[in-house]
Design a protein around this motif. Structure first.
Motif, mmCIF file in Angstrom:
data_model
loop_
_atom_site.group_PDB
_atom_site.id
_atom_site.type_symbol
_atom_site.label_atom_id
_atom_site.label_comp_id
_atom_site.label_asym_id
_atom_site.label_seq_id
_atom_site.Cartn_x
_atom_site.Cartn_y
_atom_site.Cartn_z
ATOM 1 N N ALA A 182 3.307 23.726 -1.033
ATOM 2 C CA ALA A 182 2.739 23.397 0.298
ATOM 3 C C ALA A 182 3.714 23.178 1.306
ATOM 4 C CB ALA A 182 1.382 22.739 0.454
ATOM 5 N N LEU A 183 4.594 22.175 0.979
ATOM 6 C CA LEU A 183 5.318 21.588 2.026
ATOM 7 C C LEU A 183 6.547 22.258 2.050
ATOM 8 C CD1 LEU A 183 4.688 17.688 1.567
ATOM 9 C CD2 LEU A 183 3.721 19.358 3.595
ATOM 10 N N GLN A 184 7.109 22.868 0.888
ATOM 11 C CA GLN A 184 8.616 23.568 0.852
ATOM 12 C C GLN A 184 8.541 25.090 0.932
ATOM 13 O OE1 GLN A 184 11.071 22.136 -2.095
ATOM 14 N NE2 GLN A 184 10.001 20.279 -2.464
ATOM 15 N N THR A 185 7.579 25.656 0.271
ATOM 16 C CA THR A 185 7.683 27.142 -0.056
ATOM 17 C C THR A 185 6.500 27.792 1.212
ATOM 18 O OG1 THR A 185 7.883 26.658 -2.436
ATOM 19 C CG2 THR A 185 7.284 28.893 -1.672
ATOM 20 N N LEU A 186 5.563 27.089 1.380
ATOM 21 C CA LEU A 186 4.545 28.098 2.320
ATOM 22 C C LEU A 186 4.576 27.155 3.738
ATOM 23 C CD1 LEU A 186 1.612 28.105 -0.270
ATOM 24 C CD2 LEU A 186 3.062 29.788 0.320
ATOM 25 N N ALA A 187 5.148 26.075 4.182
ATOM 26 C CA ALA A 187 4.784 25.587 5.333
ATOM 27 C C ALA A 187 5.048 26.172 6.570
ATOM 28 C CB ALA A 187 5.414 24.090 5.152
ATOM 29 N N ARG A 188 6.362 27.029 6.273
ATOM 30 C CA ARG A 188 6.727 27.808 7.725
ATOM 31 C C ARG A 188 6.110 29.252 7.833
ATOM 32 N NH1 ARG A 188 12.786 27.502 6.430
ATOM 33 N NH2 ARG A 188 12.164 26.058 5.012
ATOM 34 N N LYS A 189 5.650 29.692 6.655
ATOM 35 C CA LYS A 189 4.838 31.135 6.572
ATOM 36 C C LYS A 189 3.423 30.788 6.862
ATOM 37 C CE LYS A 189 8.245 32.164 3.258
ATOM 38 N NZ LYS A 189 8.161 32.203 1.595
ATOM 39 N N CYS A 190 2.648 29.686 6.887
ATOM 40 C CA CYS A 190 1.242 29.622 6.965
ATOM 41 C C CYS A 190 0.661 28.809 7.912
ATOM 42 C CB CYS A 190 0.658 29.465 5.544
ATOM 43 S SG CYS A 190 1.254 30.275 4.079
ATOM 44 N N VAL A 191 -0.611 29.107 8.490
ATOM 45 C CA VAL A 191 -1.141 28.330 9.547
ATOM 46 C C VAL A 191 -2.098 27.116 8.992
ATOM 47 C CG1 VAL A 191 -0.811 30.212 11.210
ATOM 48 C CG2 VAL A 191 -2.803 30.136 9.710
ATOM 49 N N VAL A 192 -2.640 27.664 7.707
ATOM 50 C CA VAL A 192 -3.342 26.642 6.979
ATOM 51 C C VAL A 192 -3.410 26.756 5.533
ATOM 52 C CG1 VAL A 192 -5.514 27.942 7.091
ATOM 53 C CG2 VAL A 192 -5.863 25.698 7.132
ATOM 54 N N MET A 193 -3.757 25.387 4.764
ATOM 55 C CA MET A 193 -3.206 25.436 3.327
ATOM 56 C C MET A 193 -4.498 24.633 2.900
ATOM 57 S SD MET A 193 0.509 25.298 2.819
ATOM 58 C CE MET A 193 1.093 24.794 4.355
ATOM 59 N N VAL A 194 -5.411 24.924 1.877
ATOM 60 C CA VAL A 194 -6.362 24.062 1.336
ATOM 61 C C VAL A 194 -6.264 24.102 -0.267
ATOM 62 C CG1 VAL A 194 -8.905 23.939 1.142
ATOM 63 C CG2 VAL A 194 -7.889 25.038 3.039
ATOM 64 N N ARG A 222 -11.369 18.117 4.457
ATOM 65 C CA ARG A 222 -10.894 17.361 3.081
ATOM 66 C C ARG A 222 -9.823 16.452 3.570
ATOM 67 N NH1 ARG A 222 -10.144 22.050 -1.227
ATOM 68 N NH2 ARG A 222 -12.490 22.553 -1.477
ATOM 69 N N MET A 223 -9.105 16.616 4.667
ATOM 70 C CA MET A 223 -8.055 15.838 5.127
ATOM 71 C C MET A 223 -8.814 14.234 5.842
ATOM 72 S SD MET A 223 -5.909 15.612 8.678
ATOM 73 C CE MET A 223 -7.359 15.508 9.612
ATOM 74 N N TRP A 224 -9.882 14.388 6.130
ATOM 75 C CA TRP A 224 -10.610 13.176 6.420
ATOM 76 C C TRP A 224 -11.164 12.709 5.161
ATOM 77 C CZ3 TRP A 224 -9.316 10.964 10.722
ATOM 78 C CH2 TRP A 224 -8.973 11.739 11.893
ATOM 79 N N GLU A 225 -11.631 13.321 4.525
ATOM 80 C CA GLU A 225 -12.257 12.689 3.015
ATOM 81 C C GLU A 225 -11.044 11.913 2.460
ATOM 82 O OE1 GLU A 225 -14.553 11.378 0.274
ATOM 83 O OE2 GLU A 225 -15.363 12.371 2.179
ATOM 84 N N ALA A 226 -10.032 12.509 2.340
ATOM 85 C CA ALA A 226 -8.778 12.101 1.641
ATOM 86 C C ALA A 226 -8.385 10.659 2.382
ATOM 87 C CB ALA A 226 -7.496 12.896 1.783
ATOM 88 N N TYR A 227 -8.441 10.482 3.626
ATOM 89 C CA TYR A 227 -8.178 9.322 4.456
ATOM 90 C C TYR A 227 -9.233 8.279 4.037
ATOM 91 C CZ TYR A 227 -4.985 11.343 7.832
ATOM 92 O OH TYR A 227 -3.940 12.244 8.219
ATOM 93 N N HIS A 228 -10.426 8.570 3.791
ATOM 94 C CA HIS A 228 -11.560 7.989 3.504
ATOM 95 C C HIS A 228 -11.113 7.188 2.043
ATOM 96 C CE1 HIS A 228 -15.550 6.227 3.074
ATOM 97 N NE2 HIS A 228 -15.676 6.809 1.992
ATOM 98 N N ARG A 229 -10.881 8.140 1.207
ATOM 99 C CA ARG A 229 -10.669 7.644 -0.047
ATOM 100 C C ARG A 229 -9.330 6.635 -0.222
ATOM 101 N NH1 ARG A 229 -11.554 13.100 -1.551
ATOM 102 N NH2 ARG A 229 -9.140 13.239 -1.875
#
Length: 197
Positions: free
Chosen positions: A14-26, A178-185
């Motif tokens: 996600a951070l190295q290969t797709l970050a510059r090509k994509c607008v959202v990743m899940v 999912r981001m907010w749930e990760a913060y909660h965990r």
């Protein structure tokens, strides 16, 4: 030394290969109808599906997944009566008949990749992949970072499904939740550490 896991590999992709090509990743997303370890939406609103593998057996088993097959119901086969030992009719069976066709790309997916640690890869594994259109990304642990190498580029589906703005918003909403749930965990884990200290 890095201990490989699905989340370590997915994060590097996600951070190295797709970050510059994509607008959202899940991660672990079933939006396409089948689970994607990483579902990425490109700037031109197409889906890249990355399947993360941490063993050869896991990679070889992937070809059996429903995402690689189109099954069309044709009807029922001949009626077969089943009797018990006393000669009494216990049921009637009619097998379902299907036309089964292998797919080059999972449904709704523009490009499909496999991502795995380089140390499990062997060139003969290309023959185990369910589609020759799938790309292969290999990861190597290098001191304080992970390097990602594309050893085979994915062949895009020229007729790929293009998302509507509403569908992109739906996927972005899922990523946000999912981001907010990760913060909660994370916060719960920190609170447990404080209580146990």
């Amino acid at each position: 030394m890095i201990k490989w896991s699905e989340s370590v590999i997915a994060r590097a992709i996600a951070l190295q290969t797709l970050a510059r090509k994509c607008v959202v990743m899940v991660d672990n997303c079933g939006w396409t109808g089948h689970e994607c370890d990483v579902l990425a939406v490109t700037k031109d609103l197409r889906i890249i599906d990355v399947e993360v593998k941490i063993s050869r057996a896991d990679l070889k088993a992937d070809a059996r997944k429903d995402k690689w097959w189109q099954r069309t119901f044709l009807g029922y086969g001949e009626r077969k009566e089943v009797f018990n030992d006393a000669g009494r009719l216990i049921r009637v069976e009619r097998p379902s008949l299907y036309d089964v066709k292998a797919l080059q790309h999972p449904r709704k997916v523009w490009k499909h990749y496999y991502a795995m640690p380089a140390d499990i890869w062997k060139p003969e594994l290309l023959d185990c992949l369910p589609s020759p259109a799938s790309g292969v990304l290999l990861l190597r642990a290098m001191r304080s970072r992970i390097d990602v190498e594309c050893i085979r580029r994915a062949t895009p589906d020229k007729d790929a499904y293009k998302l509507t703005p509403e569908q992109v918003m739906d996927i972005a909403r899922l990523a946000n939740l999912r981001m907010w749930e990760a913060y909660h965990r994370r916060d719960q884990s920190k609170q447990r550490e404080v209580v146990n200290a």
